[in-house]
Design an enzyme around this catalytic site. Structure first.
Site, PDB file in Angstrom:
ATOM      1  N   ASP A  11      12.411  13.448 -29.484  1.00  0.00           N
ATOM      2  CA  ASP A  11      12.284  14.166 -28.365  1.00  0.00           C
ATOM      3  C   ASP A  11      12.771  13.093 -27.246  1.00  0.00           C
ATOM      4  O   ASP A  11      11.901  12.235 -26.851  1.00  0.00           O
ATOM      5  CB  ASP A  11      10.847  14.464 -28.398  1.00  0.00           C
ATOM      6  CG  ASP A  11      10.532  15.277 -27.107  1.00  0.00           C
ATOM      7  OD1 ASP A  11      11.619  15.986 -26.498  1.00  0.00           O
ATOM      8  OD2 ASP A  11       9.319  15.283 -26.543  1.00  0.00           O
ATOM      9  N   GLU A  72      16.459  16.645 -29.424  1.00  0.00           N
ATOM     10  CA  GLU A  72      16.167  17.980 -28.696  1.00  0.00           C
ATOM     11  C   GLU A  72      17.348  18.162 -27.765  1.00  0.00           C
ATOM     12  O   GLU A  72      17.817  17.036 -27.010  1.00  0.00           O
ATOM     13  CB  GLU A  72      14.859  17.769 -27.700  1.00  0.00           C
ATOM     14  CG  GLU A  72      14.726  19.130 -27.003  1.00  0.00           C
ATOM     15  CD  GLU A  72      13.249  19.126 -26.299  1.00  0.00           C
ATOM     16  OE1 GLU A  72      12.204  19.335 -27.074  1.00  0.00           O
ATOM     17  OE2 GLU A  72      13.242  18.767 -25.233  1.00  0.00           O
ATOM     18  N   ASP A 145       4.870  13.888 -27.148  1.00  0.00           N
ATOM     19  CA  ASP A 145       6.245  13.715 -27.436  1.00  0.00           C
ATOM     20  C   ASP A 145       6.594  13.738 -28.736  1.00  0.00           C
ATOM     21  O   ASP A 145       7.556  13.962 -29.496  1.00  0.00           O
ATOM     22  CB  ASP A 145       6.723  12.287 -26.585  1.00  0.00           C
ATOM     23  CG  ASP A 145       6.362  12.622 -24.917  1.00  0.00           C
ATOM     24  OD1 ASP A 145       7.049  13.354 -24.450  1.00  0.00           O
ATOM     25  OD2 ASP A 145       5.442  11.845 -24.603  1.00  0.00           O
TER      26      ASP A 145
END
Length: 186
Positions: A11, A72, A145
């Protein structure tokens, strides 16, 4: 006999880059390998911050030897400064995967939420709860996260990944996600 697929989920972020590594078996069961955050100091120059992210990710790649990297996909955000930093951290992650000869994939937040919860607009708590269930954790994975990174890794593996794709029947959440993807393509 098929082996497990080790996926590093990332992420991306400059201040906090969430990382999660899972092993996913052909029956779609998963086990936690690593959970954490790579940090850089907000006051440091951008090149130093990107180097810190690179050092942290490189260390994980060397220590855990994933088969694939899932990142991501950066999408439009209100804060232009934040999206630029996120895109830069994403680029570092993709570059490091390429340097090691690892396949890399990008997944949108909506895609990840749908894969994990069956609902593309799930909130962070719902995603954390499902990740904890899937990985049989006693507590919710934190920080958010890092939990998002685990969700990315699971999404990628369940989507077919690379190397060793799971072969078991889809879960109800995975079926809903697959049906939604199919409908969106029409």
């Amino acid at each position: 006999m098929a082996s497990t697929l080790r996926v590093l989920g990332i992420d991306p972020g400059l201040t906090r880059c969430g990382v999660g590594i899972v092993d996913v078996a052909p029956d779609r069961s998963a086990a936690l390998v690593h959970l954490g955050v790579v940090r850089s100091a907000p006051g440091d120059p951008i090149e130093g911050r990107l180097a810190a992210v690179a050092r942290g990710l490189r260390s994980l790649l060397e220590e855990h030897e994933p088969h694939v990297v899932a990142v991501e996909r950066v999408f439009a955000q209100q804060n232009r400064h934040t999206v630029i930093g996120t895109a830069q951290a994403s680029g570092v992650a993709l570059l490091l995967a390429a340097e090691r000869g690892l396949p890399a994939a990008l997944h949108t937040p909506t895609e990840v939420k749908a894969a994990i919860t069956g609902y593309g607009a799930a909130d962070k708590r719902q995603v954390q709860t499902m990740v904890a269930r899937i990985l049989r954790l006693d507590t919710l994975p934190r920080p958010a996260d890092a939990a998002d990174a685990l969700a990315l890794a699971l999404c990628h593996a369940w989507r077919g990944g690379t190397a060793t794709a799971p072969t078991a029947p889809l879960t109800p959440a995975q079926r809903a996600w697959t049906d939604a993807e199919r409908a969106a393509r029409r």
